[in-house]
Write an enzyme that holds these catalytic residues in place. Structure first.
Site, short mmCIF file in Angstrom:
data_model
loop_
_atom_site.label_atom_id
_atom_site.label_comp_id
_atom_site.label_asym_id
_atom_site.label_seq_id
_atom_site.Cartn_x
_atom_site.Cartn_y
_atom_site.Cartn_z
CB SER A 114 -0.90 0.01 1.25
OG SER A 114 -1.54 1.26 1.40
CE1 TYR A 168 -3.68 -1.95 5.56
CE2 TYR A 168 -3.05 0.28 4.91
CZ TYR A 168 -3.50 -0.98 4.57
OH TYR A 168 -3.77 -1.29 3.26
#
Length: 241
Positions: free
Chosen positions: A144, A157
């Site tokens: 990501s 995350y």
């Protein structure tokens, strides 16, 4: 077309994983689907059977939590028995939850590392011997853009995706001599149930990056000649306003 390839896609029950699996089946690949929920896998397998013509044997499913090494090893062994040696791996399974360090329960922080980081490692380690033996393979890790820069309330995350990027770089350097490519995809926000659940929406839905967009890139990467080694690709959505 990718008729000669055998792929394993994690997180294949929905979202990006489902779209990637569908694209690979359409290209003629044999595809193993892995996710935690068997009902999701069975539903996707039934959908994909419509893309495979008369050869539904090109699709196999195995339920597993990628954060549990014993489940991963059992699932990979089952899929290898059904489909043959695996030479394409798309590590897509992941979870996300945002919150301040002191507000997020340690169990949630740890769970993201277990699934996003250890899951990527466990599945890769299980399929890599097939690729090294064949001197051919593609490992595609869905990371990501969050892994490139930390922002408030994303500590777990962002840390997990940064770890996936460093894992990708290290593994790529390690196995390149075996003609195995290892690539990280770094999507920004994609229009998925997961993004919606954690409040990640950018402008009108139709202007957001779609799961099929990511799947198209995966197919394009697999079509590259073996001499072309791509380490990472960022996917940024167009201006949504």
């Amino acid at each position: 077309m990718l008729e000669a390839r055998t792929a394993l896609v994690t997180g294949a029950g929905k979202g990006i994983g489902r779209a990637v699996a569908a694209a690979l089946v359409r290209e003629g690949a044999r595809v193993g689907l892995v996710a935690r929920t068997r009902a999701d896998l069975d539903r996707v397998a039934e959908e994909l059977a419509g893309f495979s013509g008369d050869d539904a044997s090109r699709i196999a499913v195995a339920a597993a939590d990628v954060g549990q090494r014993d489940q991963v090893e059992r699932a990979v062994a089952e899929l290898r028995k059904r489909l043959g040696p695996i030479d394409v791996l798309v590590n897509n399974a992941g979870i996300a939850k945002f919150g301040a360090i002191l507000d997020m329960p340690p169990e949630d922080w740890e769970a993201m590392q277990r699934v996003n980081v250890l899951g990527t490692y466990y599945v890769t380690r299980a399929v890599l011997p097939d690729m090294i033996a064949a001197r051919r393979g593609d490992v595609i890790n869905v990371a990501s853009t969050a892994g490139e820069k930390g922002v408030a309330n994303t500590s777990s995350y962002a840390a997990s995706k940064a770890a996936v990027l460093r894992f990708t770089e290290s593994l790529a350097a390690e196995v390149r001599r075996h003609d195995v490519r290892v690539t990280a995809l770094l999507p920004s926000t994609v229009n998925t149930e997961l993004a919606s659940a954690v409040g990640l929406t950018i402008g009108p839905e139709e202007r957001m990056m779609q799961t099929d967009d990511v799947a198209q890139l995966v197919v394009a990467m697999l079509r590259l000649p073996p001499r072309v080694f791509v380490r990472d690709v960022s996917l940024l959505t167009t201006n949504p306003v």
